[in-house]
Design a protein around this motif. Structure first.
Motif, short mmCIF file in Angstrom:
data_model
loop_
_atom_site.label_atom_id
_atom_site.label_comp_id
_atom_site.label_asym_id
_atom_site.label_seq_id
_atom_site.Cartn_x
_atom_site.Cartn_y
_atom_site.Cartn_z
N GLN A 152 0.83 -1.21 0.00
CA GLN A 152 0.00 0.00 0.00
C GLN A 152 0.86 1.25 0.00
OE1 GLN A 152 -2.18 -1.08 3.46
NE2 GLN A 152 -3.75 -2.23 2.35
N LEU A 153 2.00 1.19 0.67
CA LEU A 153 2.92 2.33 0.67
C LEU A 153 3.43 2.59 -0.75
CD1 LEU A 153 4.59 4.45 2.17
CD2 LEU A 153 6.33 2.70 2.56
N VAL A 154 3.82 1.52 -1.44
CA VAL A 154 4.29 1.67 -2.82
C VAL A 154 3.17 2.18 -3.72
CG1 VAL A 154 5.25 0.46 -4.80
CG2 VAL A 154 6.03 -0.12 -2.51
N CYS A 155 1.95 1.66 -3.50
CA CYS A 155 0.80 2.13 -4.29
C CYS A 155 0.58 3.63 -4.08
CB CYS A 155 -0.46 1.37 -3.88
SG CYS A 155 -0.60 -0.28 -4.58
N GLY A 156 0.67 4.06 -2.83
CA GLY A 156 0.46 5.47 -2.55
C GLY A 156 1.48 6.36 -3.23
N VAL A 157 2.74 5.94 -3.19
CA VAL A 157 3.80 6.71 -3.85
C VAL A 157 3.58 6.74 -5.35
CG1 VAL A 157 6.27 6.79 -4.34
CG2 VAL A 157 5.47 6.27 -2.02
N THR A 158 3.23 5.58 -5.93
CA THR A 158 3.00 5.50 -7.38
C THR A 158 1.81 6.36 -7.80
OG1 THR A 158 3.82 3.23 -7.31
CG2 THR A 158 2.72 3.93 -9.32
N ALA A 159 0.75 6.32 -7.00
CA ALA A 159 -0.43 7.14 -7.31
C ALA A 159 -0.08 8.62 -7.26
CB ALA A 159 -1.55 6.83 -6.33
N ARG A 160 0.73 9.01 -6.31
CA ARG A 160 1.13 10.42 -6.21
C ARG A 160 1.97 10.82 -7.43
NH1 ARG A 160 1.30 14.52 -2.73
NH2 ARG A 160 3.06 15.96 -2.78
N GLU A 163 -8.21 9.84 -3.75
CA GLU A 163 -8.27 9.20 -2.43
C GLU A 163 -7.90 7.72 -2.53
OE1 GLU A 163 -8.80 10.69 0.37
OE2 GLU A 163 -9.53 12.64 -0.28
N PRO A 164 -6.72 7.38 -3.11
CA PRO A 164 -6.41 5.97 -3.33
C PRO A 164 -6.31 5.15 -2.06
CG PRO A 164 -4.46 7.33 -3.69
CD PRO A 164 -5.63 8.26 -3.55
N MET A 165 -5.72 5.72 -0.99
CA MET A 165 -5.56 4.94 0.23
C MET A 165 -6.89 4.63 0.88
SD MET A 165 -2.49 4.58 -0.19
CE MET A 165 -2.26 3.45 1.17
N SER A 166 -7.87 5.49 0.70
CA SER A 166 -9.20 5.23 1.26
C SER A 166 -9.85 4.04 0.60
CB SER A 166 -10.10 6.46 1.09
OG SER A 166 -9.60 7.55 1.85
N ARG A 167 -9.36 3.66 -0.57
CA ARG A 167 -9.90 2.50 -1.27
C ARG A 167 -8.99 1.27 -1.14
NH1 ARG A 167 -11.37 7.12 -4.08
NH2 ARG A 167 -13.56 7.19 -4.70
N LEU A 168 -7.69 1.50 -0.96
CA LEU A 168 -6.77 0.38 -0.86
C LEU A 168 -6.74 -0.23 0.54
CD1 LEU A 168 -3.73 1.71 -2.93
CD2 LEU A 168 -5.25 -0.16 -3.54
N LEU A 180 -2.76 -6.11 -7.82
CA LEU A 180 -3.45 -5.71 -9.06
C LEU A 180 -3.55 -4.19 -9.14
CD1 LEU A 180 -5.04 -6.36 -11.61
CD2 LEU A 180 -7.09 -6.61 -10.18
N ALA A 181 -3.90 -3.56 -8.03
CA ALA A 181 -3.98 -2.10 -8.02
C ALA A 181 -2.62 -1.48 -8.31
CB ALA A 181 -4.51 -1.62 -6.67
N LEU A 182 -1.57 -2.04 -7.73
CA LEU A 182 -0.22 -1.52 -7.97
C LEU A 182 0.15 -1.67 -9.45
CD1 LEU A 182 2.45 -0.39 -7.01
CD2 LEU A 182 3.13 -2.70 -6.33
N ALA A 183 -0.23 -2.79 -10.05
CA ALA A 183 0.06 -3.00 -11.47
C ALA A 183 -0.65 -1.96 -12.33
CB ALA A 183 -0.36 -4.41 -11.88
N LEU A 184 -1.90 -1.63 -11.97
CA LEU A 184 -2.64 -0.62 -12.73
C LEU A 184 -1.98 0.75 -12.59
CD1 LEU A 184 -6.33 -1.67 -11.99
CD2 LEU A 184 -5.15 -1.76 -14.19
N PHE A 185 -1.59 1.09 -11.38
CA PHE A 185 -0.90 2.36 -11.16
C PHE A 185 0.36 2.42 -12.03
CE2 PHE A 185 -2.95 2.57 -6.78
CZ PHE A 185 -3.78 3.61 -7.12
N GLY A 186 1.14 1.34 -11.99
CA GLY A 186 2.37 1.31 -12.77
C GLY A 186 2.13 1.43 -14.26
N TRP A 187 1.10 0.75 -14.76
CA TRP A 187 0.77 0.81 -16.19
C TRP A 187 0.44 2.23 -16.63
CZ3 TRP A 187 1.03 -0.99 -20.84
CH2 TRP A 187 0.07 -0.64 -21.80
#
Length: 692
Positions: A109-117, A150-155, A191-198
């Motif tokens: 989730q930390l990596v997802c948050g950074v990627t989303a930002r 608000e990605p973290m509110s969903r992750l 899966l969410a992280l993969a989408l962010f990365g894509w």
């Protein structure tokens, strides 16, 4: 009424429920009752959803007291571990798996948050545009906004599967439940992280901010704007610039709308005029607007200084309505080269105020927005009274608004009036933003109107017809961004001006108003808020206006119908009318409703309306002569200022030509090619604006 909900009560109830869910989970841990813990956990996830979608104010509050979504998720996971530890049958394997999964989830989730930002930053252009082709910038499609807003509110709530598995393990002793829950939670997060990365990889095609600003300058060099409509304001003030879009679009000169806030860009009404939103002051001040020689300002705001520093422009304060309020004689107005008022009243107002605006800097141009106002009355069987009080203002000067001192009493008297009248209540959009007394008065008025409708058969139970609902859906596409895509995507999609969009919106709006008013009983009292019905459509329905000192009164004068003003300043009516010339043809009301009988009598009988002639004269004084029309006077004022400013600062062609091709520099006195005037538009010499 939704805008005026009791946020205090909502906050208290929401806070109690949120705290209760964690107390229930704690009780489940202490007692070892898995079903009690499950009940509390389910409630906590439900509260997370409510905070995200329904209770944004409470979400901000709990974030400020360090109880945001991340602490709540970690506390919930800690309690789940506590439930396992206090269960005698739980093994170290199960407990360890839950603990390890929590750590893995936190890292992912930390990596997802950074990627989303990073994705948001990469896709956030330094400009927001409309009617400008951004094809060369190669902007890819927007990612699903459900991910990046608000990605973290969903992750973070994805740990629900892990928590459910832990509870199932406690209840049935099935280790596979923990494994299954862990796999699902981790898999969905991956899966969410993969989408962010894509989407982050796709966003690499977007040029850097410097390149985007170079493109913007290149577009300006190609388009060669001549008139700038400049606006900065709060989220609730978009109406102030929207009211000028049609008038500016009708000018024969090439125009551009320049905004400073992204939220205003999202709320801007359809227009064929190119739109540039430049939030950063340094970006704006670096832009060269080429042959532009006129800048129009609908509002006095601090960010105006960033355009005012351009010496090549003739700077004009056009305002968003004339009135006798202090805002209409703001000393800040002297920073402009000219101040344009509707009629002679504006000129005299500045002269009396002595705030530094010279008489030769004032131009009377009328109010183009009022050219379509009707002077007749809707053919209703019951006379209609429009109560449209202004808001409380930023100061505590007496009489800012009649809402707090007289509003409920006025409505009570109108609802009991004989012969019967229909009440249309339309408060100012800012009502209650500063004053609790104004909010309370508003709520009392709404309650009285709702009760009055319930007491009359057939009133208050109307529902939107299928036709009205269909029209509302079609209009919604024009109102604001629906949030499904980001502003970079929207700017790309709105790159080509749709010449029929504004006309379609006007047609839909007219049809909506026809269906709306036809679907209302003549005896039904109405609370009118939001963008529709518009204030001017309410003017067309009303037989009498009751308002305060504001631009609403000056605009209503165009109808030549009776109006009344409540004197809440503690001075005599004569002193009030001397102080506020817009009230000189008004029926004056006392805070207790005194004087209302005379105003209502004028509505029911023309012979009982001694102020009719005064209103005709006041209309000319406030809004200027009826001929030529205001749009022509406004256009000619623009043309005259452009000519004079160009004389001082001759327009060259050192930038790209109007067709976008590079052209050699021309002589300094060469003027840009001017589009042909619209058919029937008078020349500047035919209808020169009044300057002295």
């Amino acid at each position: 009424m939704s805008k005026f909900k009791d946020l205090g009560r909502e906050t208290v109830i929401g806070s109690v429920l949120l705290g209760l869910t964690y107390l229930v989970m704690l009780a489940g841990v202490i007692t070892g009752l898995w079903w009690v813990f499950l009940l509390g956990a389910a409630g906590s996830y439900a509260m997370d959803a409510l905070l995200l979608h329904r209770l944004p104010e409470l979400a901000k509050l709990v974030q400020q007291i360090r109880l945001g979504i991340t602490p709540r998720a970690l506390l919930r996971q800690l309690l789940a571990l506590g439930l396992l530890i206090t269960t005698p049958t739980a093994t170290s394997t199960g407990i360890g798996m839950v603990l390890l999964t929590c750590l893995v989830l936190f890292g992912l989730q930390l990596v997802c948050g950074v990627t989303a930002r990073l994705l948001r930053i990469r896709r956030r252009l330094p400009i927001v545009t409309r009617n400008i082709d951004l094809g060369p910038l190669r902007i890819p499609d927007s990612p699903p906004m459900v991910l990046v807003r608000e990605p973290m509110s969903r992750l973070l709530p994805l740990d629900a599967f892990l928590v459910a598995g832990a509870v199932a393990y406690v209840a049935a002793g099935a280790v596979w439940a923990v494994v299954a829950g862990a796999v699902v939670s981790v898999s969905l997060t991956v899966l969410a992280l993969a989408l962010f990365g894509w989407y982050l990889v796709k966003a690499r095609t977007i040029p850097e901010p410097e390149r985007v600003m170079e493109f913007t300058q290149s577009w300006l060099d190609s388009y060669r704007p001549e008139v700038v409509l400049y606006f900065s304001g709060s989220a609730d003030s978009a109406y102030q610039v929207n009211m000028w879009l049609e008038a500016v679009a009708a000018l024969p000169r090439r125009s551009v709308v320049v905004l400073r806030e992204r939220v205003i860009a999202a709320q801007l009404a359809p227009t064929p005029v190119p739109v540039l939103c430049v939030p950063t002051s340094t970006d704006l001040m670096a832009l060269d607007f080429g042959p532009a020689r006129v800048a129009l300002y609908p509002a006095n705001t601090g960010k105006n200084i960033h355009m005012l520093r351009n010496p090549m422009l003739g700077h004009v304060f056009v305002g968003h309505g004339d009135s006798d309020k202090i805002a209409s004689i703001n000393p800040f107005s002297k920073v402009y080269d000219e101040v344009w008022t509707a009629g002679r009243a504006g000129r005299d107002r500045y002269d009396r105020a002595g705030v530094g605006v010279r008489d030769d800097e004032i131009v009377e141009v009328g109010r183009p927005q009022l050219d379509a106002i009707r002077t007749d009355t809707a053919p209703n069987t019951v006379r209609s009274v429009l109560y449209a009080p202004t808001w409380e203002g930023w100061t505590d000067e007496p009489g800012n608004t009649s809402l707090t001192d007289a509003g409920p009493q006025l409505i009570r008297t109108l609802l009991a009036a004989e012969p019967r009248v229909r009440v249309l209540y339309k408060p100012h959009p800012f009502t209650g933003v500063r004053s609790a007394a104004a909010r309370n008065a508003h709520r009392r008025i709404v309650a009285m109107i709702e009760e009055a409708n319930r007491s009359v058969a057939g009133n208050g139970d109307q529902r939107p017809t299928g036709e009205l609902t269909s029209l509302e859906r079609r209009l919604a596409a024009f109102d604001t961004d629906n949030g499904a895509t980001d502003e970079a995507h929207n700017s790309r999609e709105e790159g080509t001006a749709d010449p029929g969009a504004a006309a379609e919106l006007q047609k839909l709006s007219e049809e909506w108003h026809r269906v709306y008013w036809d679907g209302r009983a003549d005896t039904e009292h109405l609370v009118i808020q939001g963008p529709r019905p518009t204030l001017y459509s309410c003017f067309n329905q009303a037989d009498l206006l009751i308002s305060d000192i504001s631009s609403v009164v000056a605009d209503f004068i165009a109808t030549e119908k009776p109006y009344a003003i409540t004197n809440c300043e503690g001075i005599t009516d004569g002193e009030f009318q001397d102080k506020h010339p817009t009230s000189s043809a008004a029926y004056m009301l006392a805070p207790d409703g005194g004087g209302l009988d005379a105003a209502l009598a004028a509505v029911h009988s023309a012979s009982a309306d001694p102020l009719a002639g005064d209103r005709t004269g006041l209309k000319t004084y406030l809004l200027g002569p009826g001929e030529p029309d205001s749009q022509s006077r406004f256009a000619n004022a623009v043309e005259e200022l452009y000519r004079r400013t160009s004389d001082r600062h001759p327009v060259g062609s050192g930038a790209a030509g109007a067709d976008g091709a590079d052209s050699p520099s021309a002589s300094e006195d060469e003027s840009p090619t001017r589009p042909a005037p619209a058919s029937g538009t008078p020349s500047a010499t035919d209808t020169a604006p009044a300057r002295v």
